[in-house]
Design an enzyme around this catalytic site. Structure first.
Site, PDB file in Angstrom:
ATOM      1  N   HIS A  81      72.275  20.724  72.973  1.00  0.00           N
ATOM      2  CA  HIS A  81      73.192  21.437  73.861  1.00  0.00           C
ATOM      3  C   HIS A  81      74.590  20.886  73.670  1.00  0.00           C
ATOM      4  CE1 HIS A  81      74.001  23.903  77.457  1.00  0.00           C
ATOM      5  NE2 HIS A  81      74.905  22.991  77.742  1.00  0.00           N
ATOM      6  N   ASP A 160      71.196  27.679  88.783  1.00  0.00           N
ATOM      7  CA  ASP A 160      72.377  27.280  88.015  1.00  0.00           C
ATOM      8  C   ASP A 160      73.277  28.483  87.734  1.00  0.00           C
ATOM      9  OD1 ASP A 160      74.033  25.498  86.359  1.00  0.00           O
ATOM     10  OD2 ASP A 160      73.334  26.799  84.752  1.00  0.00           O
ATOM     11  N   ARG A 167      81.252  28.188  90.633  1.00  0.00           N
ATOM     12  CA  ARG A 167      82.098  27.057  90.201  1.00  0.00           C
ATOM     13  C   ARG A 167      83.251  27.560  89.345  1.00  0.00           C
ATOM     14  NH1 ARG A 167      78.335  23.679  86.881  1.00  0.00           N
ATOM     15  NH2 ARG A 167      80.160  22.443  86.396  1.00  0.00           N
ATOM     16  N   SER A 182      73.695  20.872  86.026  1.00  0.00           N
ATOM     17  CA  SER A 182      73.630  22.205  85.432  1.00  0.00           C
ATOM     18  C   SER A 182      72.993  22.155  84.039  1.00  0.00           C
ATOM     19  CB  SER A 182      75.069  22.755  85.361  1.00  0.00           C
ATOM     20  OG  SER A 182      75.156  23.849  84.510  1.00  0.00           O
ATOM     21  N   LYS A 186      68.575  22.945  83.003  1.00  0.00           N
ATOM     22  CA  LYS A 186      68.172  23.966  82.017  1.00  0.00           C
ATOM     23  C   LYS A 186      67.402  23.339  80.863  1.00  0.00           C
ATOM     24  CE  LYS A 186      72.398  25.333  81.970  1.00  0.00           C
ATOM     25  NZ  LYS A 186      73.730  25.826  81.950  1.00  0.00           N
TER      26      LYS A 186
HETATM   27  N1  URA Z   1      77.527  23.843  80.378  1.00  0.00           N
HETATM   28  C1  URA Z   1      76.638  24.125  81.356  1.00  0.00           C
HETATM   29  O1  URA Z   1      75.576  24.661  81.099  1.00  0.00           O
HETATM   30  N2  URA Z   1      76.960  23.796  82.625  1.00  0.00           N
HETATM   31  C2  URA Z   1      78.118  23.208  82.959  1.00  0.00           C
HETATM   32  O2  URA Z   1      78.335  22.936  84.120  1.00  0.00           O
HETATM   33  C3  URA Z   1      79.010  22.930  81.922  1.00  0.00           C
HETATM   34  C4  URA Z   1      78.694  23.253  80.628  1.00  0.00           C
END
Ligand code: URA
Length: 406
Positions: A81, A160, A167, A182, A186
């Site tokens: 990620h 999220d 946000r 967040s 995931k």
């Molecule tokens: N990527 C995400 O999935 N969440 C965030 O808060 C920032 C970057």
């Protein structure tokens, strides 16, 4: 009760698991309103969260949706990620490198909201490429070519999704605990036991300094170990765009150039670093040995062939990749050395070209974007082309300070 919880966080006290549950699940049910949630998020931004709060919130996010476990079928897997940035197309190179070594990779990526398209948008610029594989098709893809890059099949951490949207519009994106919750909720829900994080810092990233990026990386690692996941993170500079191109088709083309091993670049180095870490974690070998494997995959053409296999398997045809025929050459106004190329400025330019979305529903123009003809540190003469801007609509905006020459 709602007000009491906001006030408790406002004065810097720790919220209990029950309070977080009441507030966040209440938001999903519509009992807590947007303005109340924004207020709590801002209090979190200002006062932070304890590690217990972070874990309790991560649990709530994970449990708000489905969880996957492909390791039962395919053995140890590594997910990756990136915290996001301008010109970030590393997945397009890293997945084929890793998969070319016999390591199965199921990469579920997202669309971009912000300055540029996400990995899924970039791949959809390849005519025919399908990013909506069903679970059966994912299994078939792994059996057939060892990898796929697709959108999420199930509802992963839906909490999220709604919190992130809020946000984004309430000035609360840059909170380190909120970013960590967040991302990690995931990644944990997606099931891989190894997770590699590319944490970016700089003008084109969510956090601006390397120290903040390190704090974020460490927090995510700590969350990972609570869930028995091995997490590694690397810190990468996002003050300048990643690579030479920004825009969907253009970025796929740059990824193909790197996969064909035709050029050396910082972008290629980052792809090798990311791949090496993934290989090292899954195979349990040193980073040095993993790096040799990654480089060999690029040099031997294995990675490129794997990319072609993945594209073909998902219905795409790279020969049909298209870029706009309208090119505006942005020239140097003086002679000197490029001292800075502002990632955020290039991101805003590409958004004004139509390469990204302002709203979720917006359509992306895959064929537009920017190629940086000169990179930082290069000497240029007055009149040299600094950027080639691929456009379809001439209303794009170029910020005066995008490229600094000294
Ligand atoms: N990527 C995400 O999935 N969440 C965030 O808060 C920032 C970057």
């Amino acid at each position: 009760m709602i007000k009491d919880i906001i006030n408790k966080k406002r004065i810097g006290l720790e919220l209990t698991k029950e309070e977080l549950d009441y507030f966040f699940n209440g938001y999903l049910k519509g009992n807590v309103k947007d303005y109340q949630m924004s207020s709590l998020l801002m209090a979190i931004c200002i006062n932070g969260m304890s590690f217990d709060e972070v874990i309790n919130l991560t649990d709530l996010f994970i449990n708000s949706g489905d969880t996957l476990n492909y390791e039962e079928k395919f053995g140890t897997m590594c997910d990756k990620h990136s915290t996001g940035g301008i010109g970030d197309k590393t997945t397009l190179v890293v997945v084929p490198i890793v998969a070319s070594l016999g390591i199965p990779v199921i990469k579920m990526s997202g669309r971009g909201l912000g300055y540029t398209g996400g990995t899924i948008d970039k791949l959809e610029s390849i005519p025919g490429f399908r990013t909506d594989l069903s679970e059966d098709e994912i299994l078939e893809s792994i059996n057939k070519c060892g990898a796929c890059i697709t959108g999420q099949t199930k509802d992963i951490a839906p909490m999220d999704k709604v919190i992130y949207t809020l946000r984004d519009v309430s000035g609360t994106t840059s909170s380190i605990p909120l970013i960590a919750v967040s991302i990690m909720s995931k990644k944990i829900a997606l099931g891989a036991s190894k997770i590699l994080l590319d944490v970016k810092y700089g003008s084109g990233a969510l956090v601006s300094t390397i120290d903040e990026a390190k704090e974020l990386g460490e927090l995510m690692k700590k969350i990972g170990s609570k869930y028995n996941r091995e997490v590694r993170y690397i810190l990468s500079d996002m003050n300048e765009p990643l690579g030479m191109s920004v825009g969907n088709s253009l970025e796929v083309m740059e990824a193909i150039v790197v996969l064909s091993n035709k050029i050396d670049s910082k972008f290629k180095d980052l792809c090798i670093l990311l791949s090496s870490n993934m290989i090292s974690m899954v195979k349990g070998i040193s980073l040095e040995d993993a790096k040799k494997l990654a480089i060999n995959s690029l040099e031997s053409g294995k990675a490129y062939n794997k990319f072609l296999e993945i594209v073909k398997n998902q219905g795409g045809d790279i020969n049909k990749l298209d870029v706009s025929k309208n090119i505006f050459e942005y020239k140097a106004l003086k002679t000197g050395t490029i001292s800075k190329i502002d990632a955020l400025g290039v991101g805003k330019l590409s958004l004004s070209l139509g390469a990204g979305r302002v709203n979720k529903e917006d359509n992306i123009d895959y064929s537009v974007g920017v190629i940086l003809n000169k990179l930082s540190g290069m000497e240029v003469k007055k009149g040299d082309t600094l950027m080639s801007i691929y456009y379809n609509n001439s209303n794009f905006k170029i910020d005066d300070n995008i490229i600094e020459i000294k």
